[in-house]
Design a protein around this motif. Sequence first.
Motif, PDB file in Angstrom:
ATOM      1  N   SER C  88      13.766  -5.685  -0.141  1.00  0.00           N
ATOM      2  CA  SER C  88      14.053  -5.506  -1.780  1.00  0.00           C
ATOM      3  C   SER C  88      13.262  -4.596  -2.308  1.00  0.00           C
ATOM      4  N   PRO C  89      13.574  -4.273  -3.428  1.00  0.00           N
ATOM      5  CA  PRO C  89      13.015  -3.055  -4.019  1.00  0.00           C
ATOM      6  C   PRO C  89      11.328  -3.648  -4.366  1.00  0.00           C
ATOM      7  N   ARG C  90      11.206  -4.918  -4.282  1.00  0.00           N
ATOM      8  CA  ARG C  90       9.896  -5.373  -4.603  1.00  0.00           C
ATOM      9  C   ARG C  90       8.891  -5.089  -3.353  1.00  0.00           C
ATOM     10  N   GLU C  91       9.573  -5.516  -2.164  1.00  0.00           N
ATOM     11  CA  GLU C  91       8.855  -5.021  -0.887  1.00  0.00           C
ATOM     12  C   GLU C  91       8.594  -3.579  -0.768  1.00  0.00           C
ATOM     13  N   THR C  92       9.376  -2.866  -1.060  1.00  0.00           N
ATOM     14  CA  THR C  92       9.259  -1.349  -1.104  1.00  0.00           C
ATOM     15  C   THR C  92       8.132  -0.979  -1.816  1.00  0.00           C
ATOM     16  N   ALA C  93       8.119  -1.329  -3.096  1.00  0.00           N
ATOM     17  CA  ALA C  93       7.038  -0.963  -3.963  1.00  0.00           C
ATOM     18  C   ALA C  93       5.863  -1.444  -3.754  1.00  0.00           C
ATOM     19  N   THR C  94       5.704  -2.814  -2.840  1.00  0.00           N
ATOM     20  CA  THR C  94       4.409  -3.578  -2.781  1.00  0.00           C
ATOM     21  C   THR C  94       3.806  -2.508  -1.665  1.00  0.00           C
ATOM     22  N   TYR C  95       4.847  -2.142  -0.707  1.00  0.00           N
ATOM     23  CA  TYR C  95       4.425  -1.591   0.442  1.00  0.00           C
ATOM     24  C   TYR C  95       3.837  -0.172   0.150  1.00  0.00           C
ATOM     25  N   ILE C  96       4.403   0.489  -1.063  1.00  0.00           N
ATOM     26  CA  ILE C  96       4.024   1.889  -1.239  1.00  0.00           C
ATOM     27  C   ILE C  96       2.324   1.537  -2.368  1.00  0.00           C
ATOM     28  N   PHE C  97       2.419   0.648  -2.885  1.00  0.00           N
ATOM     29  CA  PHE C  97       1.211   0.267  -3.753  1.00  0.00           C
ATOM     30  C   PHE C  97      -0.055  -0.144  -2.758  1.00  0.00           C
ATOM     31  N   SER C  98       0.310  -0.735  -1.657  1.00  0.00           N
ATOM     32  CA  SER C  98      -0.624  -1.114  -0.780  1.00  0.00           C
ATOM     33  C   SER C  98      -1.349   0.118   0.023  1.00  0.00           C
ATOM     34  N   LEU C  99      -0.530   1.281  -0.031  1.00  0.00           N
ATOM     35  CA  LEU C  99      -1.367   2.413   0.404  1.00  0.00           C
ATOM     36  C   LEU C  99      -2.840   2.830  -0.757  1.00  0.00           C
ATOM     37  N   LYS C 100      -2.336   2.403  -1.830  1.00  0.00           N
ATOM     38  CA  LYS C 100      -3.581   2.685  -2.891  1.00  0.00           C
ATOM     39  C   LYS C 100      -4.829   2.134  -2.424  1.00  0.00           C
ATOM     40  N   ASP C 101      -4.712   0.876  -2.030  1.00  0.00           N
ATOM     41  CA  ASP C 101      -5.939   0.178  -1.349  1.00  0.00           C
ATOM     42  C   ASP C 101      -6.667   0.992  -0.227  1.00  0.00           C
ATOM     43  N   ALA C 102      -5.938   1.500   0.434  1.00  0.00           N
ATOM     44  CA  ALA C 102      -6.342   2.063   1.760  1.00  0.00           C
ATOM     45  C   ALA C 102      -7.172   3.437   1.256  1.00  0.00           C
ATOM     46  N   LEU C 103      -6.215   4.053   0.510  1.00  0.00           N
ATOM     47  CA  LEU C 103      -6.861   5.343  -0.190  1.00  0.00           C
ATOM     48  C   LEU C 103      -8.243   5.188  -0.741  1.00  0.00           C
ATOM     49  N   LEU C 104      -8.109   4.034  -1.733  1.00  0.00           N
ATOM     50  CA  LEU C 104      -9.468   3.993  -2.688  1.00  0.00           C
ATOM     51  C   LEU C 104     -10.551   3.310  -1.680  1.00  0.00           C
ATOM     52  N   ILE C 132       4.484   7.253  -7.493  1.00  0.00           N
ATOM     53  CA  ILE C 132       5.386   7.209  -6.459  1.00  0.00           C
ATOM     54  C   ILE C 132       6.196   5.856  -6.185  1.00  0.00           C
ATOM     55  N   GLY C 133       5.514   5.024  -6.722  1.00  0.00           N
ATOM     56  CA  GLY C 133       6.137   3.668  -6.571  1.00  0.00           C
ATOM     57  C   GLY C 133       7.406   3.341  -7.732  1.00  0.00           C
ATOM     58  N   ILE C 134       7.171   4.291  -8.975  1.00  0.00           N
ATOM     59  CA  ILE C 134       8.044   4.448 -10.110  1.00  0.00           C
ATOM     60  C   ILE C 134       9.201   5.088  -9.513  1.00  0.00           C
ATOM     61  N   VAL C 135       9.037   6.240  -8.848  1.00  0.00           N
ATOM     62  CA  VAL C 135       9.958   7.113  -8.275  1.00  0.00           C
ATOM     63  C   VAL C 135      11.115   6.296  -7.173  1.00  0.00           C
ATOM     64  N   SER C 136      10.339   5.434  -6.303  1.00  0.00           N
ATOM     65  CA  SER C 136      10.977   4.566  -5.690  1.00  0.00           C
ATOM     66  C   SER C 136      11.865   3.443  -6.208  1.00  0.00           C
ATOM     67  N   PHE C 137      11.387   3.033  -7.242  1.00  0.00           N
ATOM     68  CA  PHE C 137      12.148   2.257  -8.094  1.00  0.00           C
ATOM     69  C   PHE C 137      13.457   3.003  -8.869  1.00  0.00           C
ATOM     70  N   GLU C 138      13.204   3.980  -9.198  1.00  0.00           N
ATOM     71  CA  GLU C 138      14.246   4.881  -9.664  1.00  0.00           C
ATOM     72  C   GLU C 138      15.317   4.982  -8.677  1.00  0.00           C
ATOM     73  N   THR C 139      14.845   5.565  -7.783  1.00  0.00           N
ATOM     74  CA  THR C 139      15.829   5.739  -6.687  1.00  0.00           C
ATOM     75  C   THR C 139      16.681   4.538  -6.346  1.00  0.00           C
ATOM     76  N   PHE C 140      16.150   3.251  -6.229  1.00  0.00           N
ATOM     77  CA  PHE C 140      16.793   2.116  -5.943  1.00  0.00           C
ATOM     78  C   PHE C 140      17.980   1.800  -7.087  1.00  0.00           C
ATOM     79  N   ILE C 141      17.328   1.972  -8.311  1.00  0.00           N
ATOM     80  CA  ILE C 141      18.223   1.800  -9.473  1.00  0.00           C
ATOM     81  C   ILE C 141      19.571   2.886  -9.503  1.00  0.00           C
ATOM     82  N   ARG C 142      19.214   4.104  -9.155  1.00  0.00           N
ATOM     83  CA  ARG C 142      20.183   4.887  -9.004  1.00  0.00           C
ATOM     84  C   ARG C 142      21.249   4.775  -8.050  1.00  0.00           C
TER      85      ARG C 142
END
Lengths: 129, 139, 288
Positions: C88-104, C132-142
């Motif tokens: 789902s778009p939520r799962e993909t976005a969560t996946y991308i956002f989780s990279l933030k935790d690791a980076l930080l 990047i998460g927003i880009v992913s969402f936009e792609t989904f909507i597109r």
Amino acid sequence: MERIPILKMGKFLLVTIQVDLYDRLALTLEEDLIQMVHKTGARGVLIDISALSIVDSFMGKIIGNIAAMSSILDAETVVVGMQPAVAITLIELGLPLSGVHTALNVERGMALLAARMPEETDSEDVDDD
Amino acid sequence: MWTTTNQNKEQLSILHDRDVIICRNRIKEVAVKIGMGIVNQTKLITAVSELARNMLIYAGGGNVIVEVVARGREQGVKIVFEDKGPGIQDIAKAMQDGFTTGKSMGMGLPGAKRLVSEFNIESTVGKGTTIKIVKWKNG
Amino acid sequence: MTRNIVTALQENQDRILDQWVNQRELSEDFGGNFNSFDDLKAQSSELLTAVLENMTAENITDLYASDLEPLIEYVSGLTLSRAKQGFSPRETATYIFSLKDALLKVLGELITEDPKELYRSTLEISKFIDNIGIVSFETFIRGREEVILGQADEMAELSTPVIKVWEGIIAMPIIGTLDSARTQVVMENLLQGIVETESSIAILDISGVPAVDSLVAQHLIKTVNAIRLLGADCVISGIRPEIAQTVVHLGIDLSKMVTKATLASALRYAYGILQLEVRKAGKEKSNL
């Protein structure tokens, strides 16, 4: 100078326009065709525009001129094979080409011309050429 | 309101009647490239033919600038016709069907306008005329 | 963010990846969607490489920078392939956002001396990953929009079928309102149909058109004229009494068109033009 060939087929003339005409070439065609109608005493002119990707107002005017001039010389003009997109564009442009006859293809155009000349017998045009 | 998608502006000069055909063919290629349908393609290049010829007849020639533009998801072709001719005195009159100063059928400007999605004309007497048109892919 | 920090993050790519996938493995929504831990690690490694390779001290605050295009393209591609796999778009976005935790987390370990710098860099990375998460969402909507547009085209196509009713006769029933966009489709299909079937008569049946006003009439006249340019004739059929009334009340002139009340009478007219006759078989026999 380039010229568009005009074929004589019995009592009709056939012009197949294969390339997009620039203005001077179109004017030359108009002149050649009228000369030819006069010289051969042709009763009909078929202009095949199936290869044309556009007909703009200038080309429309040339076609209208040919039809009007031929008509004075007692010949009828049929435009054949117009592409659907060209027809839609011409209507939108505001040029319904009211003065000319139209037909789907050369064969139908010939039939149309033949049908409009009932007083003459069909037999003569077969081996005329 | 137009955004340029790429640095893909192209300029063509119209000096002879043959240039009108070259210009038409080039714009057709651009229209095909963005996937414009055959009817809209034909409408576009017919409008181009009218406007390019007008430039040739009334101003002795001019430049045509072609560009692919985007409006959200939709692509289109934008074309600018620029000439340094005598200009148009009464634009409103020139846009009327059947009005002509005698050299054409008077279908050029109003006809071209009906064939495209957006049409904008600016003219200064003595300086020249600029016409901008846009045809959207599905317009 | 300074260049040094970007370089330091790049040098610590493996550490970030470990941090990221291990935290992913533990999180609950890593359920059946990845086939194996290796799959997760491979995909995450690719995304992380794309992020670290393209991120610079300059473009981290400017997502529209042209040198970020490869990353945006990669994220779009990733989103589409994940969408196809059923994420789902939520799962993909969560996946991308989780990279933030690791980076930080790794960032915190790298910058130990300068809290101000850590704070600034944290903000920038957060924003970057959010984008990047927003880009992913936009792609989904597109992707969804494309499906909708495709269906709209299909509907327009489906609602204007060209039917060959006889050799040389085609018909098109129009159902619904006839606006200018629709007229274009009707004209295109009808004219194409005439050329393809070499028909000389086209019947346009408007029984399904709810109302005819001057605009609709204009569209009909255009269609008839365009058909004439091809060298075929057009008959308008299916004119209900109410339509005849409004047409006359509005002062619309349809006299230049051939109009018939029913499809049957239009067909009879077409047969007449083609010089065809329809007779009862029995009658013909008795005449012999």
